[in-house]
Design a protein around this motif. Structure first.
Motif, short mmCIF file in Angstrom:
data_model
loop_
_atom_site.label_atom_id
_atom_site.label_comp_id
_atom_site.label_asym_id
_atom_site.label_seq_id
_atom_site.Cartn_x
_atom_site.Cartn_y
_atom_site.Cartn_z
N GLU A 1 2.53 0.80 3.46
CA GLU A 1 2.77 1.59 2.25
C GLU A 1 3.45 0.78 1.14
O GLU A 1 3.38 1.14 -0.03
CB GLU A 1 3.65 2.81 2.60
N ASP B 1 -2.01 0.90 -8.13
CA ASP B 1 -3.16 1.51 -8.81
C ASP B 1 -3.86 0.42 -9.61
O ASP B 1 -3.43 0.06 -10.70
CB ASP B 1 -2.70 2.65 -9.72
N HIS B 2 -4.91 -0.11 -9.05
CA HIS B 2 -5.56 -1.25 -9.68
C HIS B 2 -6.36 -0.86 -10.91
O HIS B 2 -6.72 -1.71 -11.73
CB HIS B 2 -6.49 -1.95 -8.68
N LYS C 1 -2.08 -0.18 7.87
CA LYS C 1 -1.73 0.29 6.53
C LYS C 1 -0.24 0.06 6.29
O LYS C 1 0.60 0.47 7.08
CB LYS C 1 -2.05 1.78 6.40
N TYR D 1 -4.13 -1.12 2.82
CA TYR D 1 -4.70 -1.61 4.08
C TYR D 1 -4.67 -3.13 4.11
O TYR D 1 -5.10 -3.80 3.17
CB TYR D 1 -6.13 -1.10 4.25
N SER E 1 -7.88 -5.38 -7.20
CA SER E 1 -7.82 -4.47 -6.05
C SER E 1 -7.64 -5.20 -4.73
O SER E 1 -7.56 -4.55 -3.69
CB SER E 1 -9.08 -3.61 -5.99
N ARG E 2 -7.59 -6.51 -4.78
CA ARG E 2 -7.54 -7.25 -3.52
C ARG E 2 -6.80 -8.56 -3.72
O ARG E 2 -6.97 -9.25 -4.73
CB ARG E 2 -8.97 -7.52 -3.04
N LYS F 1 -5.33 -4.97 0.32
CA LYS F 1 -6.07 -4.12 -0.61
C LYS F 1 -5.11 -3.17 -1.31
O LYS F 1 -4.01 -2.91 -0.84
CB LYS F 1 -7.15 -3.32 0.13
N SER F 2 -5.54 -2.65 -2.46
CA SER F 2 -4.67 -1.82 -3.29
C SER F 2 -4.32 -0.49 -2.62
O SER F 2 -3.31 0.14 -2.98
CB SER F 2 -5.35 -1.54 -4.64
N ASN F 3 -5.10 -0.04 -1.66
CA ASN F 3 -4.78 1.21 -0.96
C ASN F 3 -3.79 1.01 0.18
O ASN F 3 -3.49 1.94 0.92
CB ASN F 3 -6.06 1.86 -0.45
N ARG G 1 0.96 -0.98 -2.02
CA ARG G 1 0.02 -0.07 -2.66
C ARG G 1 0.20 -0.14 -4.18
O ARG G 1 1.31 -0.16 -4.69
CB ARG G 1 0.22 1.37 -2.17
#
Length: 344
Positions: free
Chosen positions: A26, A31-32, A24, A82, A40-41, A78-80, A29
């Motif tokens: 940070e 907000d998609h 991960k 990861y 989102s990717r 990824k948007s989170n 990151r």
């Protein structure tokens, strides 16, 4: 993905593998759902983002993972936050082999992944699930080796210089079992035939001039057979194959057989009037215990009362051949016992 093989002579394991690294970050990151058109990717070059710096320390060619160049590798973001990285590599790792039970051997090879420049305060390697498995879509079976078990063991080791620092590592262990069918046909079967032919020495009469030539042919065949096996074995004295020991035993037995046959041919030329010395009679008296007690079946000459119990050169010849038969019988028993021990 594939197991190319385990080279006995050089003790090198060759395999094609790919890793699934995830962590991960940070920084990456977003907000998609609210912005960036619901993206989102992303797939970006590995050279544009941070990727873990890990090494295969027992790789004999290139230790860093990602040795093909980061510009040719990609990371899925990824948007989170990861990140996922799929580096692929053809490994050539050192593997200490144990040849003692060849060709029924099982080998344990280890692939050691370590983080050299980051201690466990900032960098820790963990496994996902079992940590290692074969790819259902890409795995190619090896014709010589079968994978019995795969395991991964993550742990931390102390620095060799500064004991206050610990480093993260993962040891991947591959348990390989040799597919012995090919070796049974090409090595074990010819060896059994040669050992069986060696028993024919006891049925060929000494008077036949070809007996010594037959023994010499068997001896030279065993030497050539031993050379062919030694070419595929590693030059190591830590472990010696039982199979090599068996072939060496057959060479020794063949050499002793040639010696006994040569002496037997010489004794056939001695006349009945020549008497063996006392020392020679004492040496060959114990072997007479194994001979037939009925002397009438094996003695064609007539002895008078003064010669009764006297040992002649022909008696010594018979006892030599009796000892040779006992040696060949013990050789078969020892060889079969070693084969059973190796298989079990």
């Amino acid at each position: 993905m594939a197991l190319q093989g385990l080279e006995y002579k050089t003790q090198i394991l060759t395999a094609s593998v790919f890793w699934y690294f995830t962590w991960k970050d940070e920084i990456f990151r977003w907000d998609h759902k609210l912005e960036y058109k619901n993206i989102s990717r992303l797939t970006v070059k590995a050279s544009d983002v941070w990727v873990p710096e890990v090494y295969i320390v027992n790789d004999i060619s290139k230790m860093p993972i990602g040795s093909t160049g980061y510009n040719k590798e990609y990371v899925v973001v990824k948007s989170n936050g990861y990140m996922t990285w799929f580096p692929a590599k053809e490994l050539q790792t050192s593997c200490a082999v144990d040849v003692s039970k060849y060709p029924f051997d099982t080998q344990a090879c280890t692939i050691r992944m370590e983080a050299w420049y980051h201690d466990n305060k900032s960098f820790v390697l963990n496994t996902i699930g079992s940590g290692i498995e074969t790819s259902d879509a890409h795995f190619v079976k090896n014709g010589e080796w079968e994978i019995l078990n795969l395991s991964a063991n993550p742990f931390q080791y102390q620095d060799y210089v500064d004991n206050s620092s610990a480093y993260s590592t993962i040891h991947y262990t591959l348990i390989l079992k040799r597919r012995s069918s090919y070796h049974l046909i090409t090595t074990a079967f010819p060896f059994v035939i040669l050992m069986t032919l060696n028993l024919l020495v006891s049925v060929i009469p000494t008077e036949c001039g070809e007996k010594l030539g037959f023994c010499m042919a068997q001896f030279l065949t065993m030497i050539v057979f031993f050379t062919l096996i030694a070419e595929n074995m590693p030059s190591s004295s830590l472990t010696i194959s039982y199979y090599t020991f068996i072939v060496s035993l057959q060479i020794l037995v063949s050499g002793i057989t040639i010696l006994i046959v040569a002496i037997s041919i010489y004794l056939q030329t001695r006349s009945l009037e020549d008497r063996p010395s006392c020392l020679v009679r004492m040496m060959f008296s114990p072997i007479g215990y194994f001979q037939d007690s009925d002397r009438k079946k094996r003695c064609t000459r007539v002895r008078d009362s003064r010669q009764e119990g006297f040992i002649t050169w022909l008696d010594i010849d018979r006892r030599l051949n009796c000892g040779l038969n006992i040696l060949l019988l013990l050789n078969v028993i020892v060889t079969v016992s070693i084969f059973v021990f190796v298989i079990i």
